[in-house]
Design a protein around this motif. Structure first.
Motif, PDB file in Angstrom:
ATOM      1  N   GLU A 159       0.845  -1.192   0.000  1.00 30.24           N
ATOM      2  CA  GLU A 159       0.000   0.000   0.000  1.00 30.24           C
ATOM      3  C   GLU A 159       0.882   1.243   0.000  1.00 30.24           C
ATOM      4  N   LEU A 160       0.560   2.184  -0.871  1.00 33.07           N
ATOM      5  CA  LEU A 160       1.226   3.484  -0.921  1.00 33.07           C
ATOM      6  C   LEU A 160       0.139   4.556  -0.854  1.00 33.07           C
ATOM      7  N   TYR A 161       0.377   5.603  -0.093  1.00 34.55           N
ATOM      8  CA  TYR A 161      -0.664   6.619   0.050  1.00 34.55           C
ATOM      9  C   TYR A 161      -0.060   7.967   0.420  1.00 34.55           C
ATOM     10  N   ALA A 162      -0.863   9.001   0.197  1.00 30.38           N
ATOM     11  CA  ALA A 162      -0.504  10.358   0.623  1.00 30.38           C
ATOM     12  C   ALA A 162      -1.804  11.116   0.874  1.00 30.38           C
ATOM     13  N   TYR A 163      -1.896  11.759   2.035  1.00 30.38           N
ATOM     14  CA  TYR A 163      -3.080  12.516   2.422  1.00 30.38           C
ATOM     15  C   TYR A 163      -2.670  13.951   2.757  1.00 30.38           C
ATOM     16  N   TYR A 164      -3.558  14.882   2.417  1.00 28.00           N
ATOM     17  CA  TYR A 164      -3.313  16.280   2.767  1.00 28.00           C
ATOM     18  C   TYR A 164      -4.485  16.802   3.595  1.00 28.00           C
ATOM     19  N   LEU A 165      -4.176  17.379   4.744  1.00 27.23           N
ATOM     20  CA  LEU A 165      -5.167  17.992   5.617  1.00 27.23           C
ATOM     21  C   LEU A 165      -4.946  19.486   5.650  1.00 27.23           C
ATOM     22  N   GLY A 166      -5.995  20.249   5.337  1.00 25.03           N
ATOM     23  CA  GLY A 166      -5.941  21.696   5.412  1.00 25.03           C
ATOM     24  C   GLY A 166      -6.975  22.200   6.407  1.00 25.03           C
ATOM     25  N   GLU A 167      -6.543  23.070   7.314  1.00 22.45           N
ATOM     26  CA  GLU A 167      -7.406  23.521   8.396  1.00 22.45           C
ATOM     27  C   GLU A 167      -7.208  25.016   8.631  1.00 22.45           C
ATOM     28  N   ARG A 168      -8.304  25.714   8.933  1.00 22.99           N
ATOM     29  CA  ARG A 168      -8.205  27.130   9.294  1.00 22.99           C
ATOM     30  C   ARG A 168      -9.325  27.468  10.277  1.00 22.99           C
TER      31      ARG A 168
ATOM     32  N   ARG B 122      -1.616  22.383   8.172  1.00 24.35           N
ATOM     33  CA  ARG B 122      -1.486  22.077   6.745  1.00 24.35           C
ATOM     34  C   ARG B 122      -0.479  20.947   6.666  1.00 24.35           C
ATOM     35  N   LEU B 123      -1.005  19.726   6.660  1.00 23.05           N
ATOM     36  CA  LEU B 123      -0.172  18.546   6.842  1.00 23.05           C
ATOM     37  C   LEU B 123      -0.217  17.636   5.618  1.00 23.05           C
ATOM     38  N   LEU B 124       0.958  17.262   5.133  1.00 23.08           N
ATOM     39  CA  LEU B 124       1.083  16.229   4.113  1.00 23.08           C
ATOM     40  C   LEU B 124       1.586  14.966   4.810  1.00 23.08           C
ATOM     41  N   THR B 125       0.840  13.880   4.640  1.00 24.03           N
ATOM     42  CA  THR B 125       1.153  12.642   5.356  1.00 24.03           C
ATOM     43  C   THR B 125       1.261  11.485   4.370  1.00 24.03           C
ATOM     44  N   PRO B 126       2.475  11.181   3.881  1.00 23.78           N
ATOM     45  CA  PRO B 126       2.671  10.022   3.011  1.00 23.78           C
ATOM     46  C   PRO B 126       3.067   8.798   3.837  1.00 23.78           C
ATOM     47  N   GLY B 127       2.776   7.633   3.291  1.00 20.57           N
ATOM     48  CA  GLY B 127       3.141   6.423   4.007  1.00 20.57           C
ATOM     49  C   GLY B 127       3.198   5.208   3.103  1.00 20.57           C
TER      50      GLY B 127
ATOM     51  N   ARG C 175      -3.066 -20.278   8.258  1.00 23.73           N
ATOM     52  CA  ARG C 175      -2.678 -21.403   9.112  1.00 23.73           C
ATOM     53  C   ARG C 175      -1.360 -22.007   8.650  1.00 23.73           C
ATOM     54  N   GLY C 176      -0.486 -22.220   9.617  1.00 26.98           N
ATOM     55  CA  GLY C 176       0.780 -22.874   9.344  1.00 26.98           C
ATOM     56  C   GLY C 176       1.799 -22.007   8.645  1.00 26.98           C
ATOM     57  N   LYS C 177       1.583 -20.672   8.609  1.00 26.96           N
ATOM     58  CA  LYS C 177       2.519 -19.806   7.906  1.00 26.96           C
ATOM     59  C   LYS C 177       2.824 -18.561   8.732  1.00 26.96           C
ATOM     60  N   LEU C 178       4.027 -18.022   8.517  1.00 26.48           N
ATOM     61  CA  LEU C 178       4.398 -16.747   9.111  1.00 26.48           C
ATOM     62  C   LEU C 178       3.667 -15.609   8.384  1.00 26.48           C
ATOM     63  N   ASP C 179       3.292 -14.598   9.134  1.00 27.75           N
ATOM     64  CA  ASP C 179       2.746 -13.387   8.539  1.00 27.75           C
ATOM     65  C   ASP C 179       3.455 -12.184   9.153  1.00 27.75           C
ATOM     66  N   PHE C 180       3.332 -11.043   8.509  1.00 27.71           N
ATOM     67  CA  PHE C 180       4.002  -9.859   9.035  1.00 27.71           C
ATOM     68  C   PHE C 180       3.285  -8.607   8.539  1.00 27.71           C
ATOM     69  N   GLU C 181       3.622  -7.490   9.176  1.00 22.80           N
ATOM     70  CA  GLU C 181       3.125  -6.180   8.750  1.00 22.80           C
ATOM     71  C   GLU C 181       4.172  -5.124   9.103  1.00 22.80           C
ATOM     72  N   LEU C 182       4.473  -4.256   8.142  1.00 22.79           N
ATOM     73  CA  LEU C 182       5.364  -3.126   8.355  1.00 22.79           C
ATOM     74  C   LEU C 182       4.699  -1.877   7.788  1.00 22.79           C
ATOM     75  N   GLU C 183       4.659  -0.802   8.569  1.00 23.54           N
ATOM     76  CA  GLU C 183       4.098   0.453   8.073  1.00 23.54           C
ATOM     77  C   GLU C 183       4.944   1.615   8.577  1.00 23.54           C
ATOM     78  N   GLY C 184       5.251   2.520   7.664  1.00 22.21           N
ATOM     79  CA  GLY C 184       5.983   3.722   8.023  1.00 22.21           C
ATOM     80  C   GLY C 184       5.245   4.946   7.496  1.00 22.21           C
ATOM     81  N   ILE C 185       5.077   5.953   8.349  1.00 21.01           N
ATOM     82  CA  ILE C 185       4.313   7.150   8.000  1.00 21.01           C
ATOM     83  C   ILE C 185       5.146   8.386   8.329  1.00 21.01           C
ATOM     84  N   LEU C 186       5.270   9.296   7.371  1.00 21.91           N
ATOM     85  CA  LEU C 186       5.936  10.579   7.595  1.00 21.91           C
ATOM     86  C   LEU C 186       4.893  11.686   7.643  1.00 21.91           C
TER      87      LEU C 186
ATOM     88  N   PHE D 249       6.603  11.422  12.651  1.00 22.21           N
ATOM     89  CA  PHE D 249       6.530  10.110  11.996  1.00 22.21           C
ATOM     90  C   PHE D 249       5.895   9.079  12.925  1.00 22.21           C
ATOM     91  N   TYR D 250       5.464   7.949  12.317  1.00 19.55           N
ATOM     92  CA  TYR D 250       4.930   6.811  13.067  1.00 19.55           C
ATOM     93  C   TYR D 250       5.409   5.535  12.392  1.00 19.55           C
TER      94      TYR D 250
END
Length: 401
Positions: free
Chosen positions: A173-182, A193-198, A207-218, A240-241
């Motif tokens: 997953e690739l994404y980018a969000y922009y929040l504008g507030e006044r 006024r925040l740009l948040t890509p991640g 069942r019977g398998k490894l799974d994983f999740e990695l997420e990075g947000i700026l 960041f998160y």
């Protein structure tokens, strides 16, 4: 709940939460019309209750939208839909844009959303929304369960794009969000006024398998440290998160899944920049514990190490989670506690249990609880109400009609 972890509210409190939802859809060929009314009310045993917008939104026209299916109008092998109106929205991990499942109230957005899918491998979502401000937003309104229609306006805007691609058993997953507030009439803001890509990559549990999740947000942009109109100084945002999880599901009848996780959300350091992560309209659950009467954590100024076990004996589904919680910046507020300036960042150890059982096809029962063994941060910092460990229990009945 007793052993209050906040800097406000009673040491001990009980809440009765009621939520009624009625929704309907009508289809005419490629056009679908939808609507939903929700009534969310809360009743507390305490005069100085912690009731807030997460619990109260009485008799609200929550959704009203029209969706049109364009089919393969944008190319062979594609399917495109447009959705206009006020709507719920959940994208990806729900850490930034969320449709709450546990909270008594819901996030909605007024605007236009477009979804383009190509087979079962690719999907693109683009949107322009006016996020809904939940009303009432005053203490008396919460206590009285006052009926007040929520508000949308161009003083709060959200736009972005979300792309998903599946390759074999991996999801990207690739994404980018922009929040504008006044500021608006009667409502002061931090003028964010925040740009948040991640980016997120994960393998679904099997069942019977490894799974994983990695997420990075700026997070980059401009904002002010405080909301009052007297604060006119824009600061650079540098936050960041990070989230990581590794799991394994046993291949047997009850299929227990074991997982370990680590998280880090930046807090406000001593620099002149704003370094506290803003989770926009995201969820804290299931990363931590559900919001409402409990739920001390947000995605800001938090680091954790965790372990989870999920298993399904018979018709039961049971979640057991542990989180070791820290505040990376002890001088910054931790989560929803309102507490800051701790002697160190040791918030405590959180144990959470949740169990769900279908009493019938139309009745779902759930019970759960949490124990927060407080560390120095929640015991010794200024503003602490109780040094006792926090104990929380809830039960829930859902009727489908």
């Amino acid at each position: 709940m007793d052993g209050q972890f906040r800097s406000f509210g009673p040491d001990s409190e009980e809440l009765l939460l009621l939520q009624t939802r009625v929704d309907a859809q009508y289809k005419m060929g490629d056009l679908v019309l939808g609507g939903e009314i929700m009534d969310a009310r809360a009743y507390s045993t305490a005069d100085n209750s912690t009731l807030r917008q997460a619990e109260v939104n009485a008799l609200e026209p929550l959704q009203y939208w029209a969706q049109y299916d364009l089919g393969d109008g944008l190319g062979e092998g594609t399917n495109t839909t447009l959705k206009l109106g006020q709507q719920r929205m959940l994208l990806g991990s729900a850490r930034l844009i969320n449709n709450p499942l546990f909270r008594n109230t819901a996030n909605t957005y007024l605007g236009l959303r477009g979804d383009i899918k190509r087979g079962n491998t690719d999907g693109l979502t683009a949107f322009y929304m006016l996020p809904t401000r939940i009303l009432p937003d005053d203490i008396e309104g919460y206590y009285d369960n006052r009926i007040e229609i929520d508000r949308n306006g161009f003083d709060l805007q959200l736009a972005g794009a979300f792309y998903h691609r599946k390759v074999a058993d991996l999801n990207l997953e690739l994404y980018a969000y922009y929040l504008g507030e006044r500021d608006s009439s009667g409502f002061q803001t931090r003028d964010r006024r925040l740009l948040t890509p991640g980016m997120r990559i994960y393998r679904e549990p099997k069942r019977g398998k490894l799974d994983f999740e990695l997420e990075g947000i700026l997070q980059r942009g401009k904002a002010r440290r405080t909301a009052p109109a007297t604060d006119l100084v824009d600061k650079d945002v540098r936050a960041f998160y990070l989230y990581g999880e590794l799991g394994y599901r046993l291949d047997n009848a009850i299929g227990p899944r074991f997982a370990v996780s680590a998280t880090y959300g930046s807090g406000q350091d001593e620099s002149d920049k704003i370094t506290r992560f803003d989770q926009l309209f995201g969820a804290i659950f299931p990363d931590y514990a559900p919001p409402g009467l409990y739920g001390p954590t947000t995605l800001s100024n938090v680091s954790s190490f965790g372990a989870d076990v999920i298993w399904t004996p018979g018709k039961w589904t049971i979640w057991n989670t542990f989180r070791r919680l820290r505040a990376p910046e002890p001088n910054d507020v931790f989560g929803r506690t309102g507490i800051r300036n701790g002697p160190n960042g040791e918030v405590g150890d959180q144990f959470f249990l949740r169990a769900r059982y279908p009493l019938s096809p139309k009745v779902l029962f759930e019970v759960g609880g949490a124990l927060l063994l407080k560390g120095d941060f929640l015991k010794e910092a200024p503003g602490v109400i109780s040094r006792d460990d926090t104990r929380y229990i809830y039960s829930d009945l859902t009727f489908v009609f």
